[in-house]
Scaffold this motif. Structure first.
Motif, PDB file in Angstrom:
ATOM      1  N   PHE A 183       9.363   4.318  -3.999  1.00 37.33           N
ATOM      2  CA  PHE A 183       9.923   5.482  -3.327  1.00 37.33           C
ATOM      3  C   PHE A 183      11.198   5.920  -4.030  1.00 37.33           C
ATOM      4  O   PHE A 183      11.392   7.098  -4.360  1.00 37.33           O
ATOM      5  CB  PHE A 183      10.192   5.120  -1.865  1.00 37.33           C
ATOM      6  CG  PHE A 183      10.524   6.295  -0.987  1.00 37.33           C
ATOM      7  CD1 PHE A 183      10.285   7.602  -1.373  1.00 37.33           C
ATOM      8  CD2 PHE A 183      11.071   6.089   0.270  1.00 37.33           C
ATOM      9  CE1 PHE A 183      10.578   8.676  -0.552  1.00 37.33           C
ATOM     10  CE2 PHE A 183      11.367   7.150   1.103  1.00 37.33           C
ATOM     11  CZ  PHE A 183      11.129   8.444   0.691  1.00 37.33           C
ATOM     12  N   GLY A 184      12.081   4.961  -4.276  1.00 38.70           N
ATOM     13  CA  GLY A 184      13.338   5.284  -4.926  1.00 38.70           C
ATOM     14  C   GLY A 184      13.176   5.712  -6.367  1.00 38.70           C
ATOM     15  O   GLY A 184      13.843   6.628  -6.839  1.00 38.70           O
ATOM     16  N   ALA A 185      12.262   5.059  -7.090  1.00 32.20           N
ATOM     17  CA  ALA A 185      12.099   5.335  -8.519  1.00 32.20           C
ATOM     18  C   ALA A 185      11.586   6.742  -8.780  1.00 32.20           C
ATOM     19  O   ALA A 185      12.053   7.424  -9.699  1.00 32.20           O
ATOM     20  CB  ALA A 185      11.165   4.299  -9.141  1.00 32.20           C
ATOM     21  N   PHE A 186      10.617   7.206  -7.980  1.00 27.87           N
ATOM     22  CA  PHE A 186       9.951   8.473  -8.275  1.00 27.87           C
ATOM     23  C   PHE A 186      10.415   9.653  -7.412  1.00 27.87           C
ATOM     24  O   PHE A 186      10.279  10.800  -7.837  1.00 27.87           O
ATOM     25  CB  PHE A 186       8.437   8.311  -8.111  1.00 27.87           C
ATOM     26  CG  PHE A 186       7.809   7.435  -9.147  1.00 27.87           C
ATOM     27  CD1 PHE A 186       7.481   7.938 -10.400  1.00 27.87           C
ATOM     28  CD2 PHE A 186       7.549   6.099  -8.895  1.00 27.87           C
ATOM     29  CE1 PHE A 186       6.904   7.144 -11.372  1.00 27.87           C
ATOM     30  CE2 PHE A 186       6.967   5.287  -9.856  1.00 27.87           C
ATOM     31  CZ  PHE A 186       6.645   5.810 -11.096  1.00 27.87           C
ATOM     32  N   PHE A 187      10.964   9.380  -6.226  1.00 23.81           N
ATOM     33  CA  PHE A 187      11.257  10.488  -5.324  1.00 23.81           C
ATOM     34  C   PHE A 187      12.735  10.628  -4.955  1.00 23.81           C
ATOM     35  O   PHE A 187      13.137  11.684  -4.468  1.00 23.81           O
ATOM     36  CB  PHE A 187      10.447  10.326  -4.027  1.00 23.81           C
ATOM     37  CG  PHE A 187       8.970  10.508  -4.230  1.00 23.81           C
ATOM     38  CD1 PHE A 187       8.392  11.763  -4.143  1.00 23.81           C
ATOM     39  CD2 PHE A 187       8.156   9.424  -4.520  1.00 23.81           C
ATOM     40  CE1 PHE A 187       7.034  11.937  -4.337  1.00 23.81           C
ATOM     41  CE2 PHE A 187       6.793   9.581  -4.721  1.00 23.81           C
ATOM     42  CZ  PHE A 187       6.232  10.852  -4.631  1.00 23.81           C
ATOM     43  N   ILE A 188      13.532   9.594  -5.157  1.00 24.62           N
ATOM     44  CA  ILE A 188      14.942   9.666  -4.771  1.00 24.62           C
ATOM     45  C   ILE A 188      15.849   9.675  -6.002  1.00 24.62           C
ATOM     46  O   ILE A 188      16.712  10.542  -6.138  1.00 24.62           O
ATOM     47  CB  ILE A 188      15.308   8.500  -3.840  1.00 24.62           C
ATOM     48  CG1 ILE A 188      14.382   8.481  -2.623  1.00 24.62           C
ATOM     49  CG2 ILE A 188      16.759   8.616  -3.386  1.00 24.62           C
ATOM     50  CD1 ILE A 188      14.594   7.301  -1.696  1.00 24.62           C
TER      51      ILE A 188
ATOM     52  N   GLN B 282       0.825  -1.208   0.000  1.00 24.01           N
ATOM     53  CA  GLN B 282       0.000   0.000   0.000  1.00 24.01           C
ATOM     54  C   GLN B 282       0.864   1.265   0.000  1.00 24.01           C
ATOM     55  O   GLN B 282       0.551   2.241  -0.681  1.00 24.01           O
ATOM     56  CB  GLN B 282      -0.931   0.008   1.213  1.00 24.01           C
ATOM     57  CG  GLN B 282      -2.062  -1.002   1.127  1.00 24.01           C
ATOM     58  CD  GLN B 282      -1.724  -2.320   1.791  1.00 24.01           C
ATOM     59  OE1 GLN B 282      -0.561  -2.667   1.945  1.00 24.01           O
ATOM     60  NE2 GLN B 282      -2.749  -3.045   2.209  1.00 24.01           N
ATOM     61  N   VAL B 283       1.951   1.231   0.759  1.00 28.78           N
ATOM     62  CA  VAL B 283       2.870   2.377   0.770  1.00 28.78           C
ATOM     63  C   VAL B 283       3.492   2.567  -0.604  1.00 28.78           C
ATOM     64  O   VAL B 283       3.593   3.697  -1.112  1.00 28.78           O
ATOM     65  CB  VAL B 283       3.958   2.183   1.848  1.00 28.78           C
ATOM     66  CG1 VAL B 283       5.040   3.245   1.716  1.00 28.78           C
ATOM     67  CG2 VAL B 283       3.342   2.241   3.248  1.00 28.78           C
ATOM     68  N   ASN B 284       3.922   1.466  -1.217  1.00 29.59           N
ATOM     69  CA  ASN B 284       4.513   1.563  -2.560  1.00 29.59           C
ATOM     70  C   ASN B 284       3.497   2.072  -3.576  1.00 29.59           C
ATOM     71  O   ASN B 284       3.852   2.845  -4.475  1.00 29.59           O
ATOM     72  CB  ASN B 284       5.058   0.199  -2.987  1.00 29.59           C
ATOM     73  CG  ASN B 284       6.466  -0.040  -2.515  1.00 29.59           C
ATOM     74  OD1 ASN B 284       7.442   0.342  -3.170  1.00 29.59           O
ATOM     75  ND2 ASN B 284       6.605  -0.665  -1.356  1.00 29.59           N
ATOM     76  N   LEU B 285       2.255   1.644  -3.439  1.00 24.74           N
ATOM     77  CA  LEU B 285       1.215   2.130  -4.346  1.00 24.74           C
ATOM     78  C   LEU B 285       1.004   3.629  -4.167  1.00 24.74           C
ATOM     79  O   LEU B 285       0.824   4.364  -5.154  1.00 24.74           O
ATOM     80  CB  LEU B 285      -0.090   1.381  -4.090  1.00 24.74           C
ATOM     81  CG  LEU B 285      -1.284   1.771  -4.971  1.00 24.74           C
ATOM     82  CD1 LEU B 285      -0.971   1.530  -6.442  1.00 24.74           C
ATOM     83  CD2 LEU B 285      -2.540   0.991  -4.551  1.00 24.74           C
ATOM     84  N   ALA B 286       1.045   4.113  -2.933  1.00 24.14           N
ATOM     85  CA  ALA B 286       0.898   5.549  -2.679  1.00 24.14           C
ATOM     86  C   ALA B 286       2.060   6.332  -3.293  1.00 24.14           C
ATOM     87  O   ALA B 286       1.860   7.411  -3.867  1.00 24.14           O
ATOM     88  CB  ALA B 286       0.825   5.808  -1.175  1.00 24.14           C
ATOM     89  N   PHE B 287       3.263   5.785  -3.204  1.00 21.20           N
ATOM     90  CA  PHE B 287       4.410   6.440  -3.842  1.00 21.20           C
ATOM     91  C   PHE B 287       4.263   6.423  -5.362  1.00 21.20           C
ATOM     92  O   PHE B 287       4.631   7.392  -6.039  1.00 21.20           O
ATOM     93  CB  PHE B 287       5.711   5.744  -3.437  1.00 21.20           C
ATOM     94  CG  PHE B 287       6.248   6.172  -2.105  1.00 21.20           C
ATOM     95  CD1 PHE B 287       6.516   7.507  -1.846  1.00 21.20           C
ATOM     96  CD2 PHE B 287       6.495   5.248  -1.110  1.00 21.20           C
ATOM     97  CE1 PHE B 287       7.020   7.913  -0.618  1.00 21.20           C
ATOM     98  CE2 PHE B 287       6.999   5.630   0.115  1.00 21.20           C
ATOM     99  CZ  PHE B 287       7.259   6.967   0.370  1.00 21.20           C
ATOM    100  N   LEU B 288       3.745   5.345  -5.906  1.00 25.05           N
ATOM    101  CA  LEU B 288       3.526   5.263  -7.351  1.00 25.05           C
ATOM    102  C   LEU B 288       2.542   6.336  -7.809  1.00 25.05           C
ATOM    103  O   LEU B 288       2.797   7.040  -8.801  1.00 25.05           O
ATOM    104  CB  LEU B 288       3.011   3.872  -7.723  1.00 25.05           C
ATOM    105  CG  LEU B 288       2.565   3.673  -9.175  1.00 25.05           C
ATOM    106  CD1 LEU B 288       3.708   3.924 -10.143  1.00 25.05           C
ATOM    107  CD2 LEU B 288       1.988   2.265  -9.370  1.00 25.05           C
ATOM    108  N   LEU B 289       1.442   6.477  -7.101  1.00 25.49           N
ATOM    109  CA  LEU B 289       0.450   7.487  -7.471  1.00 25.49           C
ATOM    110  C   LEU B 289       1.038   8.901  -7.327  1.00 25.49           C
ATOM    111  O   LEU B 289       0.805   9.769  -8.175  1.00 25.49           O
ATOM    112  CB  LEU B 289      -0.793   7.338  -6.591  1.00 25.49           C
ATOM    113  CG  LEU B 289      -1.571   6.025  -6.774  1.00 25.49           C
ATOM    114  CD1 LEU B 289      -2.737   5.954  -5.797  1.00 25.49           C
ATOM    115  CD2 LEU B 289      -2.066   5.881  -8.203  1.00 25.49           C
ATOM    116  N   GLY B 290       1.781   9.134  -6.266  1.00 22.51           N
ATOM    117  CA  GLY B 290       2.428  10.433  -6.104  1.00 22.51           C
ATOM    118  C   GLY B 290       3.441  10.713  -7.193  1.00 22.51           C
ATOM    119  O   GLY B 290       3.554  11.839  -7.684  1.00 22.51           O
ATOM    120  N   GLY B 291       4.176   9.677  -7.602  1.00 23.72           N
ATOM    121  CA  GLY B 291       5.142   9.852  -8.678  1.00 23.72           C
ATOM    122  C   GLY B 291       4.493  10.145 -10.012  1.00 23.72           C
ATOM    123  O   GLY B 291       4.976  10.992 -10.778  1.00 23.72           O
TER     124      GLY B 291
END
Length: 358
Positions: A284-289, A226-235
């Protein structure tokens, strides 16, 4: 002196502060999901990290004879602190986030001269120093709090972080004693330990039956995807806003997906490819770091190469290395290669050969 460049000149309107605020805004869904599944420790760690980062940067800028408010107002150090806070275990001791934040500010950013001059991602510098120096504290993750008989309240979270026990005197290990399942650092760490001791094909099918790991009949990995999905949507939101470029996350995820799929087809045992894609810090790493504009390639082709390199390193570390995730190490190793990548992927100037001659 003025820096002279050829026309035409146009400003995109994307100020540094505005970009940083959009990225912070895009991280809010993942932050809320982390709080929901892992408790108030995430919020406390984020507050500590941001406070220490602002204070440390203020002092350093004062010592350097700069105007602190002019630099702090770009929100870059706030974003760095938030990334670091969301990457560490929510109930790690308070001194963990203090040391990590100071390392990120001093060794990851200010030692190079500040924003725009750092060679490595500051948050990942702080994270890797913590991971190497304090592996026990950095790998002690609590399962989703709804699996606990006594989920930690906000006072419990404060007490755990600053004293190591809840207000009732329970430690982290005591809180997880009621969990009927495998409780390691993360599902990725559990999988690596599992496959190190189970090589039979029957063990593989046994693992498939219990999506990643089970606890009281509930998916033990719940909260992670779920956390990874939230990061995906944010990315994806950041890509649509053109705050980040699509090349790096797409190249990273596609490279890892292809390599992991090829490995699975060859019969090597590991978590399923989709479990890998939505575990750890992949999104997280793919879209934000990895998309940090300072420490990544500046050319379109270079961004594809950089992203693919990060995906390759993540694959090698997860499948062949000692660390279960590897995103932080992959990004830092790729940061080293950025000058070389930019050198060989720079666009050709019209009217000139690649050697620079007419």
């Amino acid at each position: 002196m003025f820096k002279m460049t050829s026309s035409p000149h146009a400003h995109s309107g994307k100020l540094t502060a505005r970009i940083m605020l959009w990225v912070i805004f895009a991280m809010m869904p993942a932050l809320l999901v982390q709080i929901y599944y892992f408790g108030f420790g995430v919020l406390i760690q984020s507050t500590l990290a941001i406070s220490v980062a602002l204070l440390a940067e203020f002092i350093v800028l004062k010592l350097r004879g700069k105007k602190p408010l002019a630099y702090l107002s770009d929100f870059s150090i706030t974003l760095t602190a938030l990334i670091l806070a969301m990457a560490i275990p929510p109930y790690a001791p308070y001194w963990i986030i203090l040391i990590g934040t100071l390392c990120a500010v001093l060794l990851g950013k200010q030692v190079y001269g500040g924003l725009g001059q750092n060679l490595f991602n500051p948050a990942m510098i702080g994270y890797v120093i913590l991971l190497i120096s304090f592996p026990l504290q950095m790998t002690t993750w609590l399962p989703p709090i709804h699996l606990l008989q006594e989920p930690p309240t906000f006072p419990d979270a404060l007490s755990l972080i600053f004293s190591g026990v809840t207000t009732d005197g329970f430690t982290l290990s005591q809180l997880t004693q009621s969990i009927d399942g495998i409780a390691q650092a993360t599902p990725l760490d559990s999988a690596k330990i599992f496959y190190a001791h189970h090589n039979a094909l029957t063990d593989f099918y046994e693992l498939i039956k219990m999506p990643i790991f089970m606890a009281n009949g509930t998916d033990f990995a719940q909260g992670w995807w779920q956390v990874n999905l939230a990061f995906l949507l944010g990315g994806l939101f950041l890509i649509l806003k053109r705050t980040i470029h699509w090349q790096i996350p797409v190249a990273m995820l596609v490279t890892f997906f292809c390599l992991a799929t090829l490995t699975a087809l060859m019969g090597n045992l590991h978590l399923s490819v989709m479990s890998q894609m939505f575990s750890g810090a992949m999104m997280f790493g793919a879209f934000f770091i990895a998309t940090d504009p300072v420490t990544t390639s500046i050319t379109p082709r270079g961004k594809l190469v950089f992203g693919a390199l990060v995906g390759l390193f993540v694959y090698l570390i997860r499948y062949q290395g000692n660390f279960p995730d590897g995103v932080a190490f992959a990004i830092l190793l790729s940061n080293i290669c950025v000058p070389l990548i930019d050198h060989y992927t720079r666009p050709r100037v019209a009217g000139y050969r690649l050697e620079g001659r007419k």
